[in-house]
Scaffold this motif. Structure first.
Motif, PDB file in Angstrom:
ATOM      1  N   LYS A 105     -20.981   9.473  12.407  1.00 49.29           N
ATOM      2  CA  LYS A 105     -20.180  10.640  12.012  1.00 49.29           C
ATOM      3  C   LYS A 105     -20.833  11.871  12.650  1.00 49.29           C
ATOM      4  CE  LYS A 105     -17.068  12.528   9.045  1.00 49.29           C
ATOM      5  NZ  LYS A 105     -17.498  13.875   8.890  1.00 49.29           N
ATOM      6  N   CYS A 106     -20.351  12.251  13.841  1.00 49.94           N
ATOM      7  CA  CYS A 106     -20.997  13.299  14.627  1.00 49.94           C
ATOM      8  C   CYS A 106     -20.333  14.659  14.496  1.00 49.94           C
ATOM      9  CB  CYS A 106     -21.030  12.897  16.110  1.00 49.94           C
ATOM     10  SG  CYS A 106     -22.115  11.507  16.473  1.00 49.94           S
ATOM     11  N   PHE A 107     -19.028  14.714  14.259  1.00 53.73           N
ATOM     12  CA  PHE A 107     -18.312  15.987  14.292  1.00 53.73           C
ATOM     13  C   PHE A 107     -17.534  16.175  12.993  1.00 53.73           C
ATOM     14  CE2 PHE A 107     -18.539  14.380  18.694  1.00 53.73           C
ATOM     15  CZ  PHE A 107     -19.331  15.371  19.237  1.00 53.73           C
ATOM     16  N   ASN A 108     -17.285  17.451  12.702  1.00 52.28           N
ATOM     17  CA  ASN A 108     -16.524  17.789  11.503  1.00 52.28           C
ATOM     18  C   ASN A 108     -15.029  17.768  11.775  1.00 52.28           C
ATOM     19  OD1 ASN A 108     -18.850  18.139   9.960  1.00 52.28           O
ATOM     20  ND2 ASN A 108     -19.025  20.307  10.540  1.00 52.28           N
ATOM     21  N   LYS A 109     -14.272  17.839  10.694  1.00 51.91           N
ATOM     22  CA  LYS A 109     -12.822  17.878  10.801  1.00 51.91           C
ATOM     23  C   LYS A 109     -12.388  19.272  11.231  1.00 51.91           C
ATOM     24  CE  LYS A 109     -10.915  15.541   7.681  1.00 51.91           C
ATOM     25  NZ  LYS A 109     -10.409  15.066   6.371  1.00 51.91           N
ATOM     26  N   ARG A 110     -11.333  19.315  12.012  1.00 52.23           N
ATOM     27  CA  ARG A 110     -10.828  20.607  12.458  1.00 52.23           C
ATOM     28  C   ARG A 110     -10.331  21.405  11.258  1.00 52.23           C
ATOM     29  NH1 ARG A 110      -6.696  20.987  17.437  1.00 52.23           N
ATOM     30  NH2 ARG A 110      -8.540  20.097  18.411  1.00 52.23           N
ATOM     31  N   GLU A 111     -10.769  22.666  11.202  1.00 56.05           N
ATOM     32  CA  GLU A 111     -10.448  23.490  10.027  1.00 56.05           C
ATOM     33  C   GLU A 111      -8.998  23.961  10.030  1.00 56.05           C
ATOM     34  OE1 GLU A 111     -13.235  26.616   9.927  1.00 56.05           O
ATOM     35  OE2 GLU A 111     -14.973  25.316   9.618  1.00 56.05           O
ATOM     36  N   ARG A 112      -8.540  24.410  11.189  1.00 58.43           N
ATOM     37  CA  ARG A 112      -7.161  24.902  11.221  1.00 58.43           C
ATOM     38  C   ARG A 112      -6.206  23.735  11.401  1.00 58.43           C
ATOM     39  NH1 ARG A 112      -9.052  25.799  16.463  1.00 58.43           N
ATOM     40  NH2 ARG A 112      -7.699  24.967  18.099  1.00 58.43           N
ATOM     41  N   ASN A 113      -4.921  23.978  11.174  1.00 59.71           N
ATOM     42  CA  ASN A 113      -3.919  22.931  11.334  1.00 59.71           C
ATOM     43  C   ASN A 113      -3.791  22.565  12.796  1.00 59.71           C
ATOM     44  OD1 ASN A 113      -3.430  23.048   8.638  1.00 59.71           O
ATOM     45  ND2 ASN A 113      -1.614  24.351   8.813  1.00 59.71           N
ATOM     46  N   GLY A 114      -3.775  21.295  13.076  1.00 63.89           N
ATOM     47  CA  GLY A 114      -3.650  20.831  14.453  1.00 63.89           C
ATOM     48  C   GLY A 114      -3.925  19.356  14.528  1.00 63.89           C
ATOM     49  N   ILE A 115      -3.871  18.852  15.739  1.00 63.93           N
ATOM     50  CA  ILE A 115      -4.082  17.429  15.959  1.00 63.93           C
ATOM     51  C   ILE A 115      -5.514  17.085  15.614  1.00 63.93           C
ATOM     52  CG2 ILE A 115      -4.065  15.612  17.707  1.00 63.93           C
ATOM     53  CD1 ILE A 115      -1.927  17.188  19.172  1.00 63.93           C
ATOM     54  N   GLY A 116      -5.701  16.005  14.909  1.00 69.18           N
ATOM     55  CA  GLY A 116      -7.029  15.574  14.528  1.00 69.18           C
ATOM     56  C   GLY A 116      -7.439  16.033  13.151  1.00 69.18           C
ATOM     57  N   GLY A 117      -6.696  16.905  12.514  1.00 70.70           N
ATOM     58  CA  GLY A 117      -7.032  17.366  11.178  1.00 70.70           C
ATOM     59  C   GLY A 117      -6.044  16.827  10.173  1.00 70.70           C
ATOM     60  N   GLU A 118      -6.026  17.464   9.026  1.00 75.71           N
ATOM     61  CA  GLU A 118      -5.110  17.040   7.970  1.00 75.71           C
ATOM     62  C   GLU A 118      -3.919  17.964   7.883  1.00 75.71           C
ATOM     63  OE1 GLU A 118      -7.333  16.851   4.434  1.00 75.71           O
ATOM     64  OE2 GLU A 118      -8.403  15.018   4.970  1.00 75.71           O
ATOM     65  N   GLY A 119      -3.673  18.771   8.942  1.00 81.89           N
ATOM     66  CA  GLY A 119      -2.574  19.712   8.911  1.00 81.89           C
ATOM     67  C   GLY A 119      -1.319  19.113   9.498  1.00 81.89           C
ATOM     68  N   MET A 120      -0.651  19.944  10.296  1.00 82.29           N
ATOM     69  CA  MET A 120       0.643  19.549  10.830  1.00 82.29           C
ATOM     70  C   MET A 120       0.539  18.353  11.755  1.00 82.29           C
ATOM     71  SD  MET A 120       3.830  20.220  10.741  1.00 82.29           S
ATOM     72  CE  MET A 120       3.806  21.830   9.976  1.00 82.29           C
ATOM     73  N   GLY A 121      -0.601  18.267  12.518  1.00 81.59           N
ATOM     74  CA  GLY A 121      -0.728  17.174  13.477  1.00 81.59           C
ATOM     75  C   GLY A 121      -0.718  15.818  12.800  1.00 81.59           C
ATOM     76  N   SER A 122      -1.452  15.678  11.677  1.00 80.11           N
ATOM     77  CA  SER A 122      -1.504  14.388  11.003  1.00 80.11           C
ATOM     78  C   SER A 122      -0.179  14.047  10.352  1.00 80.11           C
ATOM     79  CB  SER A 122      -2.627  14.403   9.956  1.00 80.11           C
ATOM     80  OG  SER A 122      -2.377  15.417   8.999  1.00 80.11           O
ATOM     81  N   ARG A 123       0.603  15.042   9.893  1.00 78.85           N
ATOM     82  CA  ARG A 123       1.893  14.748   9.275  1.00 78.85           C
ATOM     83  C   ARG A 123       2.934  14.340  10.308  1.00 78.85           C
ATOM     84  NH1 ARG A 123       0.563  19.422   6.125  1.00 78.85           N
ATOM     85  NH2 ARG A 123       1.916  20.728   7.420  1.00 78.85           N
ATOM     86  N   MET A 124       2.714  14.732  11.569  1.00 76.94           N
ATOM     87  CA  MET A 124       3.673  14.375  12.612  1.00 76.94           C
ATOM     88  C   MET A 124       3.295  13.102  13.351  1.00 76.94           C
ATOM     89  SD  MET A 124       6.048  16.642  12.510  1.00 76.94           S
ATOM     90  CE  MET A 124       6.843  16.380  14.087  1.00 76.94           C
TER      91      MET A 124
END
Length: 602
Positions: free
Chosen positions: A576-595
């Motif tokens: 586990k090297c990197f954190n989750k992207r804070e803003r909405n986008g691909i790779g996070g839990e925002g709009m990218g993951s819902r699409m």
């Protein structure tokens, strides 16, 4: 010499030969006796020699015996005398039973330097707390040291001495300099005293302290210097200021400050500090990978966007689903060996390169082979997808572009490398392909052109590690092998190396973080470590160890948080090297993951 005519009652000890008849090899002593060369070194008793031997009951003359013993001692002293007189050793004086130490003739400075750091066992001491040795503690210590150095320099020299730390590492950027601190953030000034170049924006040379001396804390007040005063005083008196400028209405002035440090130093200490990111030192999952080849020129691990990890083991390809943990055997090549594995961007199909020069395309959902393409005469060690274009690099030194929509075996053939092609990466946004080979060359190709855009030959070893930055256009990172050990960063618009760092070990793989401006590298001899770097400062965020062989394989999860590494020790380790992207986008839990559920057409 030994006298053999001893009486029955005489003791058996050494008696020196008389002076009446000395022999060769004997030396003449100051007492007039002949001393044998062999017996003069070790002598137990010495008796003055006479013309006849004494009996055991005959009395010994005490005066003659004392004279003989004194003569022997004088002889020994004369033999031990050297041209340079040695210092006499003094006995330590004892001042009674109080054990008062005698410091006469002792070098206290040398004795103090030889005192061990470990306290004496006789002196009881509290057990020291175990100091942390992690990367997080190291980063905090370095940040504290930089802040203290900046604060001390600001307080002592009032900001007139250039900072030795680079601008991107110096904490001085957190606050703006004062009106008279014009050289604190000037990167062109790197030494003291300053250069002789005249500039209206620089402080006069008379205000900048030169080499420190006994008056290093004396400097000219900037306010008084502007008014032509030559008084050397840290601060002017309030009365003189009111007489010249009137009352000081600046609330940040040192006149009204209750703190022992300047206002700028207070702002530095009160500025918010970014907490260093902690990276776990141990992998959270380890999988066995039997028959995982220990070959630097192969690429046998890839993680698709459908969250399936593809691994080539011998003649088989296995898929491991990260969500369910299920392992599926995709294929088994009966008379061939897997040399490379690569997923298409959509994650529905996987391409496989073999040791016979074939390229196969498989449907990952149905575990069915769709196509087998030829064109190479040796093993295919590198594969790269760009939408429907599949590029393959081989040991036959060629690169083939294939359009998987057409029935042709290959669309374009690129010949530029002189040895095996072991690294291949597409930059889908800019339409550029980067290739690395065992000929120590890194080439950049524009779209499907047959001629390379750039031939970069600064590496001194094989170039397998290649990665395009997802955060900056035309930024390419490449790493060299054992003889090179360097990571270089290139601007592919100009072909110029913009940054580089010597890692100290063989660079096997590179991958950029999808969520932050960082990258991870895997290494071989001699530490077999995984290193997380912060770009562009190239400071180490973490160094991870665990593999016992070269870390030859690297892949990143679709969300950009986890990396998997493979080595010749036949293990796959998940970090586990990197954190989750804070803003909405691909790779996070925002709009990218819902699409993501709409990313597959069929």
């Amino acid at each position: 010499m030994i006298d053999t005519n001893l009486g029955p009652h005489e003791p058996s000890h050494v008696i020196t030969r008389s002076m009446d008849n000395p022999t060769a090899g004997d030396t003449i002593s100051p007492l007039g006796h002949a001393i044998s060369s062999t017996t003069s070194r070790k002598r137990s008793h010495v008796i003055p020699a006479n013309n006849h031997h004494r009996g055991a009951s005959e009395p010994v003359d005490a005066a003659a015996l004392t004279q003989a013993l004194n003569g022997v001692e004088g002889e020994a002293k004369s033999r031990e005398r050297t041209p340079v007189g040695s210092p006499s050793r003094k006995r330590q004086r004892i001042y009674g039973d109080r054990f008062i130490p005698n410091r006469e003739g002792r070098d206290l400075q040398a004795s103090f330097s030889l005192i061990p750091d470990i306290p004496s066992p006789a002196t009881p001491s509290r057990p020291k707390k175990r100091a942390p040795h992690g990367e997080l503690h190291f980063q905090r210590t370095e940040e504290a040291n930089r802040t203290f150095s900046t604060l001390l320099r600001q307080e002592v020299f009032d900001g007139t001495v250039p900072q030795p730390t680079p601008p991107h590492l110096s904490p001085d950027a957190a606050f703006s300099p004062t009106s008279h601190s014009t050289t604190i953030n000037d990167p062109s000034r790197t030494r003291t005293p300053p250069s002789n170049q005249t500039s209206t924006s620089l402080v006069p040379a008379s205000l900048t302290p030169s080499t420190p001396h006994k008056n290093m804390f004396t400097y000219m007040s900037p306010q008084h210097h502007r008014n032509g005063s030559s008084r050397l005083t840290p601060h002017g008196t309030p009365g003189s200021r009111r007489s010249q400028r009137g009352p000081n209405m600046d609330p940040t002035s040192d006149l009204y400050s209750t703190s022992p440090i300047h206002f700028d130093s207070q702002r530095l200490l009160l500025s918010p500090k970014k907490t260093p990111r902690a990276v776990p030192k141990v992998p959270f999952k380890v999988l066995d990978a039997p028959d995982l080849a220990d070959d630097f020129y192969l690429n046998l691990v890839d993680w698709g966007s459908s969250n399936n990890l593809g691994v080539g083991l011998g003649s088989c390809v296995f898929m491991w689903n990260s969500g369910t943990g299920k392992v599926t055997k995709l294929c088994d090549l009966q008379d061939d060996t897997v040399t490379s594995v690569s997923w298409i961007q959509r994650g529905s199909h996987v391409s496989i390169g073999t040791s016979k020069g074939l390229v196969q395309i498989w449907d990952a959902e149905r575990c069915r082979r769709l196509r087998t393409m030829t064109g190479h005469s040796a093993r295919v060690g590198a594969l790269a997808w760009n939408d429907h274009i599949l590029s393959s690099g081989s040991r036959d030194r060629s690169i083939l572009h294939r359009d998987v929509r057409q029935p042709d075996q290959w669309l374009r053939k690129l010949t530029g490398h002189k040895q095996e092609v072991c690294g291949l990466r597409w930059n889908a946004e800019d339409g550029q392909l980067a290739s690395g080979g065992n000929d120590n060359q890194l080439m950049v190709w524009d779209k499907l052109n047959a001629n390379p855009l750039w031939k970069l030959t600064e590496h001194t070893a094989a170039v397998k590690a290649i990665a395009w930055s997802p955060h900056q256009h035309h930024l390419l990172a490449s790493g060299g092998g054992t003889a090179d050990r360097r990571i270089k960063f290139w601007n592919t618009q100009t072909g110029i190396c913009v940054n580089e760092i010597d890692t100290g070990s063989q660079v096997c793989n590179l991958a950029w973080s999808k969520n932050s401006n960082e990258l991870v590298s895997t290494h071989g001899f001699s530490q077999n470590q995984i290193v997380v770097w912060k770009y562009p400062s190239m400071t180490q965020v973490a160094s991870l160890t665990g593999h016992t062989y070269r870390v030859l394989y690297l892949a990143m999860s679709p969300d950009g948080q986890t990396v998997v590494t493979g080595a010749g020790d036949e293990t796959l380790r998940f970090w586990k090297c990197f954190n989750k992207r804070e803003r909405n986008g691909i790779g996070g839990e925002g709009m990218g993951s819902r699409m993501e559920q709409w990313s597959t057409i069929r």
